[in-house]
Write a protein that holds these residues in place. Structure first.
Motif, PDB file in Angstrom:
ATOM      1  N   ILE A 101      -2.724   0.189  -4.224  1.00 53.91           N
ATOM      2  CA  ILE A 101      -2.354  -1.185  -3.894  1.00 53.91           C
ATOM      3  C   ILE A 101      -1.708  -1.766  -5.131  1.00 53.91           C
ATOM      4  O   ILE A 101      -2.247  -1.692  -6.240  1.00 53.91           O
ATOM      5  CB  ILE A 101      -3.585  -2.004  -3.468  1.00 53.91           C
TER       6      ILE A 101
ATOM      7  N   VAL B 117       0.883  -1.159   0.000  1.00 52.16           N
ATOM      8  CA  VAL B 117       0.000   0.000   0.000  1.00 52.16           C
ATOM      9  C   VAL B 117       0.920   1.208   0.000  1.00 52.16           C
ATOM     10  O   VAL B 117       1.725   1.391   0.927  1.00 52.16           O
ATOM     11  CB  VAL B 117      -0.938   0.004   1.225  1.00 52.16           C
TER      12      VAL B 117
ATOM     13  N   LEU C   2      -4.322   6.150  -1.868  1.00 51.89           N
ATOM     14  CA  LEU C   2      -3.439   5.008  -1.687  1.00 51.89           C
ATOM     15  C   LEU C   2      -3.532   4.107  -2.904  1.00 51.89           C
ATOM     16  O   LEU C   2      -4.616   3.924  -3.464  1.00 51.89           O
ATOM     17  CB  LEU C   2      -3.867   4.206  -0.449  1.00 51.89           C
TER      18      LEU C   2
ATOM     19  N   LEU D  70      -7.360   0.303   6.722  1.00 51.70           N
ATOM     20  CA  LEU D  70      -6.830   1.305   5.800  1.00 51.70           C
ATOM     21  C   LEU D  70      -7.216   2.726   6.187  1.00 51.70           C
ATOM     22  O   LEU D  70      -6.699   3.683   5.626  1.00 51.70           O
ATOM     23  CB  LEU D  70      -7.300   1.010   4.372  1.00 51.70           C
TER      24      LEU D  70
END
Length: 155
Positions: free
Chosen positions: A147, A35, A145, A137
């Motif tokens: 991933i 992340v 963010l 999160l």
């Protein structure tokens, strides 16, 4: 809701999903998830794995949503399933394959995601599940963010 899509997924299944006309695999290891902050490039966390689930509370219907993903051997993220109790704006749909189990709609997918970027908020209870670990999160609220598999970053 129960997590059904991720548990039986193996590396072989991940290979099968990107077979058939897919570009040749890149030289990378898709066995780590990260992340990363989109704006600052800082890695917030890394975990071993190539399959994961995102869970959240839908912003309009305020009902739970779960989405399963895999990282293919070439580093591409593919959404494989979405589960929800009420369909809301912005959610996947292709009704012809949708089923219902225990009050939950289950939508199998094969949806490549070029970049998986999200913004979290405590009100929406955003979670990342990797294996048996549940990661909150919302520790990084209002921060874009991404991933990704860090060894497979797209140039």
């Amino acid at each position: 809701m129960t997590r059904t899509g991720q548990r039986g997924l193996t590396a072989l299944a991940a290979v099968a999903l990107c077979a058939g006309g897919a570009p040749a695999p890149r030289a990378c290891s898709a066995d780590t998830l990260a992340v990363v902050g989109v704006r600052d490039g800082v890695t917030r966390l890394e975990r071993p794995g190539h399959a994961f689930t995102l869970t959240w509370r839908h912003s309009v219907s305020l009902t739970p949503v779960e989405a399963d993903y895999i990282v293919t051997p070439d580093g591409q993220i593919v959404q494989t399933e979405e589960r929800f109790v009420a369909h809301g704006p912005g959610m996947a749909h292709s009704g012809h394959r949708q089923t219902q189990a225990d009050g939950t709609m289950v939508l199998p997918l094969h949806r490549p995601v070029p970049r998986l970027i999200l913004r979290t908020a405590p009100d929406y209870d955003n979670r990342l599940i990797v294996g048996e670990e549940v990661i909150d999160l919302t520790l990084w609220p209002a921060t874009p963010l991404e991933i990704l598999s860090p060894d497979c970053k797209k140039d």
